[in-house]
Design a protein around this motif. Sequence first.
Motif, PDB file in Angstrom:
ATOM      1  N   GLU A 134      11.132  -1.670  15.403  1.00 59.27           N
ATOM      2  CA  GLU A 134      12.496  -1.270  15.033  1.00 59.27           C
ATOM      3  C   GLU A 134      12.607  -0.931  13.552  1.00 59.27           C
ATOM      4  O   GLU A 134      13.536  -1.372  12.871  1.00 59.27           O
ATOM      5  CB  GLU A 134      13.488  -2.364  15.436  1.00 59.27           C
ATOM      6  CG  GLU A 134      13.584  -2.501  16.944  1.00 59.27           C
ATOM      7  CD  GLU A 134      14.413  -3.702  17.351  1.00 59.27           C
ATOM      8  OE1 GLU A 134      15.037  -4.312  16.472  1.00 59.27           O
ATOM      9  OE2 GLU A 134      14.410  -4.023  18.543  1.00 59.27           O
ATOM     10  N   GLY A 135      11.638  -0.199  13.076  1.00 57.40           N
ATOM     11  CA  GLY A 135      11.715   0.276  11.706  1.00 57.40           C
ATOM     12  C   GLY A 135      10.992  -0.607  10.702  1.00 57.40           C
ATOM     13  O   GLY A 135      10.720  -0.182   9.590  1.00 57.40           O
ATOM     14  N   LEU A 144       0.709  -5.253   4.492  1.00 53.93           N
ATOM     15  CA  LEU A 144       1.966  -4.980   3.771  1.00 53.93           C
ATOM     16  C   LEU A 144       3.063  -4.734   4.790  1.00 53.93           C
ATOM     17  O   LEU A 144       2.806  -4.181   5.864  1.00 53.93           O
ATOM     18  CB  LEU A 144       1.833  -3.726   2.904  1.00 53.93           C
ATOM     19  CG  LEU A 144       0.845  -3.735   1.742  1.00 53.93           C
ATOM     20  CD1 LEU A 144       0.805  -2.356   1.083  1.00 53.93           C
ATOM     21  CD2 LEU A 144       1.255  -4.791   0.713  1.00 53.93           C
ATOM     22  N   GLU A 145       4.291  -5.116   4.445  1.00 54.95           N
ATOM     23  CA  GLU A 145       5.413  -4.810   5.321  1.00 54.95           C
ATOM     24  C   GLU A 145       6.390  -3.890   4.608  1.00 54.95           C
ATOM     25  O   GLU A 145       6.608  -4.028   3.403  1.00 54.95           O
ATOM     26  CB  GLU A 145       6.112  -6.101   5.749  1.00 54.95           C
ATOM     27  CG  GLU A 145       5.278  -6.874   6.761  1.00 54.95           C
ATOM     28  CD  GLU A 145       5.988  -8.110   7.262  1.00 54.95           C
ATOM     29  OE1 GLU A 145       7.233  -8.064   7.395  1.00 54.95           O
ATOM     30  OE2 GLU A 145       5.308  -9.117   7.496  1.00 54.95           O
ATOM     31  N   THR A 202      12.078 -14.951  -0.646  1.00 52.95           N
ATOM     32  CA  THR A 202      12.449 -14.276   0.601  1.00 52.95           C
ATOM     33  C   THR A 202      11.691 -12.971   0.793  1.00 52.95           C
ATOM     34  O   THR A 202      11.731 -12.389   1.862  1.00 52.95           O
ATOM     35  CB  THR A 202      13.954 -13.981   0.621  1.00 52.95           C
ATOM     36  OG1 THR A 202      14.268 -13.249  -0.554  1.00 52.95           O
ATOM     37  CG2 THR A 202      14.784 -15.242   0.684  1.00 52.95           C
ATOM     38  N   ALA A 203      11.008 -12.510  -0.255  1.00 54.84           N
ATOM     39  CA  ALA A 203      10.290 -11.248  -0.148  1.00 54.84           C
ATOM     40  C   ALA A 203       9.229 -11.335   0.938  1.00 54.84           C
ATOM     41  O   ALA A 203       8.522 -12.342   1.061  1.00 54.84           O
ATOM     42  CB  ALA A 203       9.658 -10.900  -1.489  1.00 54.84           C
ATOM     43  N   ARG A 204       9.130 -10.252   1.742  1.00 52.09           N
ATOM     44  CA  ARG A 204       8.208 -10.277   2.877  1.00 52.09           C
ATOM     45  C   ARG A 204       6.756 -10.074   2.457  1.00 52.09           C
ATOM     46  O   ARG A 204       5.845 -10.454   3.183  1.00 52.09           O
ATOM     47  CB  ARG A 204       8.593  -9.201   3.882  1.00 52.09           C
ATOM     48  CG  ARG A 204       9.795  -9.591   4.705  1.00 52.09           C
ATOM     49  CD  ARG A 204      10.112  -8.540   5.726  1.00 52.09           C
ATOM     50  NE  ARG A 204      11.079  -9.061   6.682  1.00 52.09           N
ATOM     51  CZ  ARG A 204      10.745  -9.676   7.809  1.00 52.09           C
ATOM     52  NH1 ARG A 204       9.476  -9.865   8.113  1.00 52.09           N
ATOM     53  NH2 ARG A 204      11.688 -10.112   8.619  1.00 52.09           N
ATOM     54  N   ASN A 205       6.547  -9.439   1.311  1.00 50.11           N
ATOM     55  CA  ASN A 205       5.172  -9.185   0.871  1.00 50.11           C
ATOM     56  C   ASN A 205       4.783 -10.155  -0.237  1.00 50.11           C
ATOM     57  O   ASN A 205       5.441 -10.229  -1.272  1.00 50.11           O
ATOM     58  CB  ASN A 205       5.048  -7.751   0.361  1.00 50.11           C
ATOM     59  CG  ASN A 205       5.270  -6.733   1.459  1.00 50.11           C
ATOM     60  OD1 ASN A 205       4.480  -6.643   2.393  1.00 50.11           O
ATOM     61  ND2 ASN A 205       6.369  -6.008   1.376  1.00 50.11           N
ATOM     62  N   THR A 224      11.861  -3.636   1.665  1.00 46.53           N
ATOM     63  CA  THR A 224      12.677  -2.458   1.340  1.00 46.53           C
ATOM     64  C   THR A 224      12.268  -1.819   0.007  1.00 46.53           C
ATOM     65  O   THR A 224      12.699  -0.723  -0.309  1.00 46.53           O
ATOM     66  CB  THR A 224      14.170  -2.836   1.255  1.00 46.53           C
ATOM     67  OG1 THR A 224      14.277  -3.983   0.408  1.00 46.53           O
ATOM     68  CG2 THR A 224      14.760  -3.130   2.607  1.00 46.53           C
ATOM     69  N   ALA A 225      11.455  -2.539  -0.782  1.00 42.89           N
ATOM     70  CA  ALA A 225      11.014  -1.979  -2.064  1.00 42.89           C
ATOM     71  C   ALA A 225       9.830  -1.050  -1.877  1.00 42.89           C
ATOM     72  O   ALA A 225       9.400  -0.392  -2.808  1.00 42.89           O
ATOM     73  CB  ALA A 225      10.634  -3.103  -3.020  1.00 42.89           C
ATOM     74  N   VAL A 226       9.286  -1.022  -0.646  1.00 35.71           N
ATOM     75  CA  VAL A 226       8.119  -0.172  -0.393  1.00 35.71           C
ATOM     76  C   VAL A 226       8.604   1.121   0.257  1.00 35.71           C
ATOM     77  O   VAL A 226       9.237   1.101   1.309  1.00 35.71           O
ATOM     78  CB  VAL A 226       7.110  -0.874   0.546  1.00 35.71           C
ATOM     79  CG1 VAL A 226       5.859  -0.017   0.698  1.00 35.71           C
ATOM     80  CG2 VAL A 226       6.766  -2.250   0.008  1.00 35.71           C
ATOM     81  N   HIS A 227       8.332   2.252  -0.420  1.00 35.84           N
ATOM     82  CA  HIS A 227       8.679   3.536   0.172  1.00 35.84           C
ATOM     83  C   HIS A 227       7.414   4.138   0.764  1.00 35.84           C
ATOM     84  O   HIS A 227       6.385   4.221   0.092  1.00 35.84           O
ATOM     85  CB  HIS A 227       9.270   4.464  -0.894  1.00 35.84           C
ATOM     86  CG  HIS A 227       9.518   5.844  -0.389  1.00 35.84           C
ATOM     87  ND1 HIS A 227      10.400   6.108   0.629  1.00 35.84           N
ATOM     88  CD2 HIS A 227       8.967   7.026  -0.736  1.00 35.84           C
ATOM     89  CE1 HIS A 227      10.390   7.412   0.875  1.00 35.84           C
ATOM     90  NE2 HIS A 227       9.532   7.986   0.055  1.00 35.84           N
TER      91      HIS A 227
END
Lengths: 218, 367
Positions: free
Chosen positions: B251-252, B263-264, B297-300, B353-356
């Motif tokens: 889902e994105g 990496l997420e 809370t950061a996923r990476n 969300t910081a990863v483009h």
Amino acid sequence: MILSLDPELMQVLLLSLEVSGLAICIAVVLGIPSGVFLGLRRFPGRNLLITLVNTGMGLPPVVVGLVVFLFLARSGPLGNLNLLYTPSAMIIAQIIIALPIVMGVTMAGIQNLDEKLRLQILALGASKLQYFWKLIEEGRLIVLSALAAGFGSIISEVGAVMMVGGNIKGQTRVLTTAIVLETRQGNYSLAIALGIILFLIALLLNLVFTYLQQRRSS
Amino acid sequence: MKAILRLKDVEVALGGKTILNIKELDVRSEEILTILGPTGSGKSTTLKLMAFLIKPKKGELFWQGKKVRFPAPLVIRRSISMTFQDPLPFEGTVFENVAYGLRIRGIKGKELRTRVEEALELFSISHLKNQSAKKVSGGEAQRVALARSLVFRPSLLLLDEPLASLDPITKEGMIPELHKVLKQLGITCVYVTHDQEEAFALADRIAVMEQGEIIQVGTKEDVFFKPGDVRVARFVGAENLIPAVILSNEEGLVTMKAQGKTLEAVAPFPQGTGVIACIRPEEITLKKDGAALDRVTARNQLPGIVLSLETLGPVIKVSLDCGFQIKALITRRSASDLNLKPGDAIFATFKATAVHVIPEVKGGTNG
């Protein structure tokens, strides 16, 4: 002799100034716009024209005198104008001498103006004519040098005016031709007086130009 | 929104070589469009073309919907104004410099005086009006140039790196001032710069140029945070460009493999897609204490070793080896709190969300 304002001497002086003054005025009116044009525009035959102008800048006045003489002589193509041995003939010869100098100095100066400055004038919405005029305005110093160089070359020139003017007393005798004549005849004091006057004219003009240049650039 | 000027399939050649090739570019009414790109990318040429000062070899330009033939009519050229990187003052006073555009448009007398004085006021240079324009300071000269360009209220103002020659403090002060003036007067502006901060501060939209081509146009947020390819990403400061392959997409929320590390990120691409993960160095936070990671809370969260520290004024750029090299920007205080030095073990953390994510095919690899 100078201080007593000898009438003969005054007449020679005035004619000199009149002939060379008129010639430089015409040379400037023709030479500055065409110099600007030559400096900016690209057109077929431009390089040939530039070569001609450059050659003209170094042309010996005697050669100009000869050509004008041949044109104006009674049997020449313009003989019926009866201009030979008149101040008009002298003016024509001096225009031909001064024109390439005025054109050449103007052309070089305009080409030296920052190309971006040129674009900037257009980018503010100047028409072609306004653009040319603004360039001359921005290059005032250049125009001044063109004027000084042109006038300097003709006021001190002797060969051409001698050939087409004839050095006729009271009619076509100017400072330079008078100096030649008086020296030949052994009238050294008159020759020296005339020489001093010519020198003073050159000095005075250069003082004025230097003042204007320094005022602008300081 | 209506396009005031449109470039369509234009090519400009210099000495037989094509130096500009723009498929399509619109300048919309009342926007500030910045053209961002490295030196020699064709930005200034684009502006000269927009000012109708040079003729394209191919292609068409449309002014307010109508095709323009070259040489452009004076009435169109007079709707456009351009300022260069050098202030290029004319002979004469500041007043006369600013008055030039009005004089050539036949405006004189009281109207001329009022309008020049307004323009001087707008750029806070009224006190200089009787001074020689060639004798004022660099910053003042640039204000004179801007006032001279704006005094006749052009429909389109083209600015070619007008602040590039100023010192950083003067420049920093002038950016918001210029933005205010442009918005206050509602002037459409194309602003060329190689400085990404300047572009970001002024722009409504940004066009990124490289080698004579426009490689992305969009809102400044899009260009900066969602660069379309690696070249744009690199130019707008996304220094960390990591090649990766997508392992899954739920889902994105994608999970990627990069040099053995996971990496997420948030991205629309399916499993198996080769991608480049772009992370801006200021999005990365460093933690020394492994235990503290529980509260993050950061996923990476990538373990790594500090390679080097580089002081950049108020911030420090830290290079890390996390299996691949990444760079993080932290404040001096953080660096001293963490007591960082080369060789230290550290965790780099950043949000998904910081990863483009850019698909690899679009811009090649990050080589």
